[in-house]
Write a protein that holds these residues in place. Sequence first.
Motif, PDB file in Angstrom:
ATOM      1  N   LEU A  21      48.150  27.498  86.406  1.00  0.00           N
ATOM      2  CA  LEU A  21      48.084  28.864  85.889  1.00  0.00           C
ATOM      3  C   LEU A  21      49.436  29.403  85.432  1.00  0.00           C
ATOM      4  N   ARG A  22      50.507  28.839  85.919  1.00  0.00           N
ATOM      5  CA  ARG A  22      51.842  29.408  85.695  1.00  0.00           C
ATOM      6  C   ARG A  22      52.241  29.518  84.229  1.00  0.00           C
ATOM      7  N   PRO A  23      51.957  28.531  83.371  1.00  0.00           N
ATOM      8  CA  PRO A  23      52.314  28.711  81.949  1.00  0.00           C
ATOM      9  C   PRO A  23      51.562  29.881  81.299  1.00  0.00           C
ATOM     10  N   GLU A  27      53.144  33.267  79.681  1.00  0.00           N
ATOM     11  CA  GLU A  27      52.785  33.669  78.311  1.00  0.00           C
ATOM     12  C   GLU A  27      52.398  35.138  78.257  1.00  0.00           C
ATOM     13  N   VAL A  28      51.594  35.580  79.198  1.00  0.00           N
ATOM     14  CA  VAL A  28      51.162  36.983  79.236  1.00  0.00           C
ATOM     15  C   VAL A  28      52.350  37.887  79.553  1.00  0.00           C
ATOM     16  N   GLU A  29      53.170  37.505  80.518  1.00  0.00           N
ATOM     17  CA  GLU A  29      54.310  38.334  80.897  1.00  0.00           C
ATOM     18  C   GLU A  29      55.326  38.434  79.768  1.00  0.00           C
ATOM     19  N   ALA A  30      55.390  37.428  78.891  1.00  0.00           N
ATOM     20  CA  ALA A  30      56.312  37.465  77.752  1.00  0.00           C
ATOM     21  C   ALA A  30      55.942  38.576  76.765  1.00  0.00           C
ATOM     22  N   LYS A  31      54.748  39.102  76.866  1.00  0.00           N
ATOM     23  CA  LYS A  31      54.307  40.209  76.015  1.00  0.00           C
ATOM     24  C   LYS A  31      54.893  41.540  76.480  1.00  0.00           C
ATOM     25  N   GLY A  32      55.604  41.530  77.600  1.00  0.00           N
ATOM     26  CA  GLY A  32      56.235  42.738  78.110  1.00  0.00           C
ATOM     27  C   GLY A  32      55.316  43.623  78.925  1.00  0.00           C
ATOM     28  N   LEU A  33      54.183  43.092  79.338  1.00  0.00           N
ATOM     29  CA  LEU A  33      53.231  43.881  80.122  1.00  0.00           C
ATOM     30  C   LEU A  33      53.717  44.025  81.557  1.00  0.00           C
ATOM     31  N   SER A  34      53.351  45.117  82.177  1.00  0.00           N
ATOM     32  CA  SER A  34      53.708  45.334  83.579  1.00  0.00           C
ATOM     33  C   SER A  34      52.443  45.528  84.392  1.00  0.00           C
ATOM     34  N   GLY A  35      52.608  45.565  85.674  1.00  0.00           N
ATOM     35  CA  GLY A  35      51.482  45.751  86.581  1.00  0.00           C
ATOM     36  C   GLY A  35      51.519  44.725  87.690  1.00  0.00           C
ATOM     37  N   HIS A  36      50.376  44.468  88.260  1.00  0.00           N
ATOM     38  CA  HIS A  36      50.258  43.505  89.352  1.00  0.00           C
ATOM     39  C   HIS A  36      49.192  42.472  89.032  1.00  0.00           C
ATOM     40  N   TRP A  37      49.478  41.253  89.421  1.00  0.00           N
ATOM     41  CA  TRP A  37      48.526  40.151  89.304  1.00  0.00           C
ATOM     42  C   TRP A  37      47.714  40.045  90.581  1.00  0.00           C
ATOM     43  N   THR A  38      46.470  39.633  90.446  1.00  0.00           N
ATOM     44  CA  THR A  38      45.620  39.319  91.588  1.00  0.00           C
ATOM     45  C   THR A  38      45.047  37.929  91.356  1.00  0.00           C
ATOM     46  N   LEU A  39      45.254  37.045  92.306  1.00  0.00           N
ATOM     47  CA  LEU A  39      44.712  35.693  92.237  1.00  0.00           C
ATOM     48  C   LEU A  39      43.406  35.645  93.013  1.00  0.00           C
ATOM     49  N   GLU A  55      43.718  38.273  81.723  1.00  0.00           N
ATOM     50  CA  GLU A  55      43.354  37.273  82.725  1.00  0.00           C
ATOM     51  C   GLU A  55      43.830  35.902  82.263  1.00  0.00           C
ATOM     52  N   VAL A  56      44.170  35.085  83.234  1.00  0.00           N
ATOM     53  CA  VAL A  56      44.547  33.691  83.005  1.00  0.00           C
ATOM     54  C   VAL A  56      43.628  32.879  83.891  1.00  0.00           C
ATOM     55  N   LEU A  57      42.930  31.911  83.281  1.00  0.00           N
ATOM     56  CA  LEU A  57      41.950  31.149  84.055  1.00  0.00           C
ATOM     57  C   LEU A  57      41.860  29.714  83.571  1.00  0.00           C
ATOM     58  N   VAL A  58      41.236  28.906  84.390  1.00  0.00           N
ATOM     59  CA  VAL A  58      40.943  27.527  84.041  1.00  0.00           C
ATOM     60  C   VAL A  58      39.436  27.434  83.836  1.00  0.00           C
ATOM     61  N   THR A  59      39.038  26.944  82.657  1.00  0.00           N
ATOM     62  CA  THR A  59      37.613  26.833  82.343  1.00  0.00           C
ATOM     63  C   THR A  59      37.000  25.657  83.101  1.00  0.00           C
ATOM     64  N   ALA A  60      35.693  25.567  83.046  1.00  0.00           N
ATOM     65  CA  ALA A  60      34.986  24.460  83.700  1.00  0.00           C
ATOM     66  C   ALA A  60      35.414  23.108  83.127  1.00  0.00           C
ATOM     67  N   GLY A  62      38.443  22.462  82.235  1.00  0.00           N
ATOM     68  CA  GLY A  62      39.831  22.236  82.618  1.00  0.00           C
ATOM     69  C   GLY A  62      40.862  22.837  81.689  1.00  0.00           C
ATOM     70  N   ASP A  63      40.422  23.600  80.686  1.00  0.00           N
ATOM     71  CA  ASP A  63      41.354  24.242  79.753  1.00  0.00           C
ATOM     72  C   ASP A  63      41.946  25.510  80.352  1.00  0.00           C
ATOM     73  N   LEU A  64      43.224  25.764  80.039  1.00  0.00           N
ATOM     74  CA  LEU A  64      43.885  26.991  80.459  1.00  0.00           C
ATOM     75  C   LEU A  64      43.674  28.045  79.379  1.00  0.00           C
ATOM     76  N   VAL A  65      43.234  29.234  79.786  1.00  0.00           N
ATOM     77  CA  VAL A  65      42.962  30.329  78.852  1.00  0.00           C
ATOM     78  C   VAL A  65      43.690  31.566  79.344  1.00  0.00           C
ATOM     79  N   ALA A  66      44.440  32.228  78.428  1.00  0.00           N
ATOM     80  CA  ALA A  66      45.058  33.517  78.704  1.00  0.00           C
ATOM     81  C   ALA A  66      44.492  34.482  77.670  1.00  0.00           C
ATOM     82  N   ARG A  67      43.816  35.545  78.123  1.00  0.00           N
ATOM     83  CA  ARG A  67      43.143  36.436  77.179  1.00  0.00           C
ATOM     84  C   ARG A  67      43.013  37.843  77.781  1.00  0.00           C
ATOM     85  N   PRO A  68      42.823  38.830  76.883  1.00  0.00           N
ATOM     86  CA  PRO A  68      42.497  40.163  77.387  1.00  0.00           C
ATOM     87  C   PRO A  68      41.131  40.117  78.078  1.00  0.00           C
TER      88      PRO A  68
END
Length: 71
Positions: A21-23, A27-39, A55-60, A62-68
């Motif tokens: 999940l870290r990449p 990627e999301v944090e590079a957009k300058g967004l603030s707040g708190h993450w929940t895993l 949200e940042v997630l791993v699909t069924a 195995g793909d990594l997705v970062a999206r609103p």
Amino acid sequence: MQLGTRWAAGAEPPASVPAVLRPGIAEVEAKGLSGHWTLTWLEGRPIAELDAGWEVLVTASGDLVARPFQD
């Protein structure tokens, strides 16, 4: 769903945040967004949600997705 942990955007994610999940989180944090993450875990897969609407997630497949959040 299993609750994992919570941390501030921009801070080092806790060790419990899977490496896969870290990449996407960076990627999301590079957009300058603030707040708190929940895993959380859903059907055995990790999901990191930023309360700024992302949200940042791993699909069924195995793909990594970062999206609103999707309604």
